[in-house]
Design a protein around this motif. Sequence first.
Motif, mmCIF file in Angstrom:
data_model
loop_
_atom_site.group_PDB
_atom_site.id
_atom_site.type_symbol
_atom_site.label_atom_id
_atom_site.label_comp_id
_atom_site.label_asym_id
_atom_site.label_seq_id
_atom_site.Cartn_x
_atom_site.Cartn_y
_atom_site.Cartn_z
ATOM 1 N N VAL A 172 0.841 -1.203 0.000
ATOM 2 C CA VAL A 172 0.000 0.000 0.000
ATOM 3 C C VAL A 172 0.878 1.256 0.000
ATOM 4 N N ALA A 173 1.958 1.213 0.778
ATOM 5 C CA ALA A 173 2.889 2.348 0.775
ATOM 6 C C ALA A 173 3.470 2.518 -0.627
ATOM 7 N N GLY A 174 3.680 1.392 -1.304
ATOM 8 C CA GLY A 174 4.181 1.433 -2.679
ATOM 9 C C GLY A 174 3.208 2.166 -3.602
ATOM 10 N N TRP A 175 1.917 1.966 -3.384
ATOM 11 C CA TRP A 175 0.909 2.733 -4.168
ATOM 12 C C TRP A 175 1.156 4.219 -3.975
ATOM 13 N N SER A 176 1.363 4.587 -2.706
ATOM 14 C CA SER A 176 1.546 6.002 -2.417
ATOM 15 C C SER A 176 2.777 6.548 -3.148
ATOM 16 N N PHE A 177 3.871 5.826 -3.069
ATOM 17 C CA PHE A 177 5.090 6.269 -3.764
ATOM 18 C C PHE A 177 4.856 6.346 -5.270
ATOM 19 N N SER A 178 4.151 5.369 -5.812
ATOM 20 C CA SER A 178 3.977 5.368 -7.272
ATOM 21 C C SER A 178 3.063 6.515 -7.709
ATOM 22 N N TYR A 179 2.072 6.862 -6.862
ATOM 23 C CA TYR A 179 1.203 7.988 -7.225
ATOM 24 C C TYR A 179 1.922 9.318 -7.064
ATOM 25 N N LEU A 180 2.848 9.360 -6.135
ATOM 26 C CA LEU A 180 3.669 10.564 -6.010
ATOM 27 C C LEU A 180 4.456 10.761 -7.311
ATOM 28 N N TRP A 181 5.006 9.671 -7.778
ATOM 29 C CA TRP A 181 5.777 9.719 -9.019
ATOM 30 C C TRP A 181 4.891 10.130 -10.203
ATOM 31 N N LYS A 182 3.707 9.535 -10.254
ATOM 32 C CA LYS A 182 2.779 9.865 -11.355
ATOM 33 C C LYS A 182 2.420 11.348 -11.329
ATOM 34 N N MET A 183 2.171 11.853 -10.122
ATOM 35 C CA MET A 183 1.802 13.260 -9.983
ATOM 36 C C MET A 183 2.953 14.157 -10.430
ATOM 37 N N LEU A 184 4.150 13.777 -9.981
ATOM 38 C CA LEU A 184 5.326 14.581 -10.298
ATOM 39 C C LEU A 184 5.603 14.619 -11.790
ATOM 40 N N THR A 185 5.394 13.501 -12.437
ATOM 41 C CA THR A 185 5.771 13.415 -13.845
ATOM 42 C C THR A 185 4.594 13.663 -14.785
ATOM 43 N N GLY A 186 3.469 14.061 -14.205
ATOM 44 C CA GLY A 186 2.312 14.377 -15.037
ATOM 45 C C GLY A 186 1.619 13.154 -15.621
ATOM 46 N N GLY A 187 1.872 12.008 -15.038
ATOM 47 C CA GLY A 187 1.289 10.768 -15.552
ATOM 48 C C GLY A 187 -0.222 10.681 -15.403
ATOM 49 N N LEU A 188 -0.811 11.584 -14.616
ATOM 50 C CA LEU A 188 -2.261 11.519 -14.414
ATOM 51 C C LEU A 188 -2.976 12.645 -15.155
ATOM 52 N N ALA A 189 -2.169 13.525 -15.766
ATOM 53 C CA ALA A 189 -2.757 14.727 -16.362
ATOM 54 C C ALA A 189 -3.837 14.384 -17.386
ATOM 55 N N GLY A 190 -4.919 15.111 -17.290
ATOM 56 C CA GLY A 190 -5.983 14.984 -18.277
ATOM 57 C C GLY A 190 -6.815 13.714 -18.173
ATOM 58 N N SER A 191 -6.623 12.932 -17.098
ATOM 59 C CA SER A 191 -7.396 11.697 -16.997
ATOM 60 C C SER A 191 -8.776 11.956 -16.403
ATOM 61 N N GLY A 192 -9.758 11.267 -16.942
ATOM 62 C CA GLY A 192 -11.115 11.357 -16.409
ATOM 63 C C GLY A 192 -11.365 10.221 -15.430
ATOM 64 N N VAL A 193 -12.624 10.105 -15.021
ATOM 65 C CA VAL A 193 -12.972 9.085 -14.026
ATOM 66 C C VAL A 193 -12.553 7.690 -14.475
ATOM 67 N N ASP A 194 -12.924 7.355 -15.710
ATOM 68 C CA ASP A 194 -12.614 6.005 -16.188
ATOM 69 C C ASP A 194 -11.120 5.784 -16.319
ATOM 70 N N ASP A 195 -10.428 6.846 -16.777
ATOM 71 C CA ASP A 195 -8.977 6.712 -16.922
ATOM 72 C C ASP A 195 -8.330 6.430 -15.578
ATOM 73 N N MET A 196 -8.809 7.120 -14.545
ATOM 74 C CA MET A 196 -8.211 6.947 -13.218
ATOM 75 C C MET A 196 -8.344 5.504 -12.747
ATOM 76 N N ALA A 197 -9.522 4.955 -12.979
ATOM 77 C CA ALA A 197 -9.731 3.561 -12.582
ATOM 78 C C ALA A 197 -8.798 2.657 -13.384
ATOM 79 N N ALA A 198 -8.681 2.959 -14.682
ATOM 80 C CA ALA A 198 -7.818 2.142 -15.532
ATOM 81 C C ALA A 198 -6.355 2.266 -15.116
ATOM 82 N N ILE A 199 -5.957 3.473 -14.727
ATOM 83 C CA ILE A 199 -4.567 3.683 -14.304
ATOM 84 C C ILE A 199 -4.269 2.876 -13.033
#
Length: 486
Positions: free
Chosen positions: A114-141
């Motif tokens: 679970v902590a790994g999820w947190s680290f990976s989402y930090l990375w995604k946020m930092l690198t813009g990996g979540l930019a422009g995603s909608g509800v469905d995209d978030m679930a898919a990510i």
Amino acid sequence: MTTQQQPRVQWLSRWGFVLAATGSAVGLGNIWKFPYMTGEHGGGAFVLVYLVCILAVGVPVMMTEIAFGRRGRGSPIDAVRRVVSESGRSSVWSLLGWMAMLCGFMILSFYVVVAGWSFSYLWKMLTGGLAGSGVDDMAAIFVANNENPFNLGFWSTLVTLATMLIVGKGVQAGIEKSVSWMMPGMVIMLLILIGYGVFSGGFGEAWSFLFSFNTGSLSSEGMLAALGHAFFTLSLASGAILTYGSYLPAGASIARTTLGVAVADTLVALMAGLAIFPVIFANGMSPEGGPGLLFMSLPLAFQAMPMGTLFGVLFFIMLSMAALTSSISMVEATVSWLVDNKGITRRTAAWGTGIVLWLVSTLAMLSFNVGADWTLAGKHFFDWLDYLTSRWMMPLGGLGMVLLAGFVLKSETFREELGLAPHWHALWLFMVRYVSPLGILVIFVDALGIARLQFGLHWPWLLGVLVLITLIGELASPRLRRTLAG
Ligand code: PHE
């Protein structure tokens, strides 16, 4: 058998202990679980019940554990054995120490995922990996993040490495030093996030979700959840607090430090709710439980807000730090036991533990991908670790500790170690003898599925049972103690 050659290392200050223990207590449980539980189970009414559980069960158990640690000056196994032998009792009781150590290790095995999820989402946020995603995209990510064992494994491995790096450096140079900047840093970030929430527009709604007094939605299930959570959130019966207590300087007041940690832990949990829900409500989303809240709704909400990425990054840094200061406490028992008993250096002990941890946590991690079909009685390995520790090992370990302290050991041990005024000592004793055990038994009865305790959790019933067992206990206890003394 161990004989410790050197005097045990101690925290540099009482604050070292308070920060480390608060770091252990404040974790994913506070930020991820508590806010949602509160909203779900009746807001202010739930908070009130939760506070009662913390005071009636959490605080007495924590005081007992710290006293065991400081008196025994060792890992849970060694400390319990020493304290028990001081009272001339059987060393079989040190099984409690074994269970606590194992429990901490098992929790960590799924916690790093679970902590790994947190680290990976930090990375995604930092690198813009979540930019422009909608509800469905978030679930898919989220699904994609879990589906690839190499990806998920990479992040949990990173958490394992960071944990072992800190623990390997030692109590003062590793644990104390890291918590002394991570804890204040975390609180500052949390305050900034709350400030952001105040301006985001959803603050009022979040406030009433968390605190409006809604006794209607407070079910017996909610009370049970509060009770179980009290153990997890205070890191009890998992070797963490006991081992940290073994480094506590002799003069520090156990009662005061315990209350400090319990209050700080509760405050952070409430503050986390005030940081998360405004953002969710400002975006017209509905709060949900489980991974969805932090790893789908929240990133989505941040994204839609001005400067949201910045605050999102801040949030995930805070979450990752909270997880890390907890994970280091979960292996400290094992590492300290290895160092004291196996004649190896702390560094070797930490890396050795790290390898085993890596293997077990990898197995837990596979529950989300390759091993999606590997279930036993409908539960994945990941779920088993969670279920066994929170439903069985923690309550059982806590029960053993309080009964040992309340009925079996010499009363001077705790009188000296806790150093309380007579009336406070009497209160502690009443708690560990009757109130805490009763609370814990309620968890068991539920875990065994005997009854959903529709009647058992009504206050008049509970009070009646409490009075009854107190009477029986007080009448029988001198005899009980004589019998146990053989
Ligand atoms: N208290 C931590 C949390 O709330 C979890 C924990 C459990 C830490 C047991 C140490 C030992 O996330």
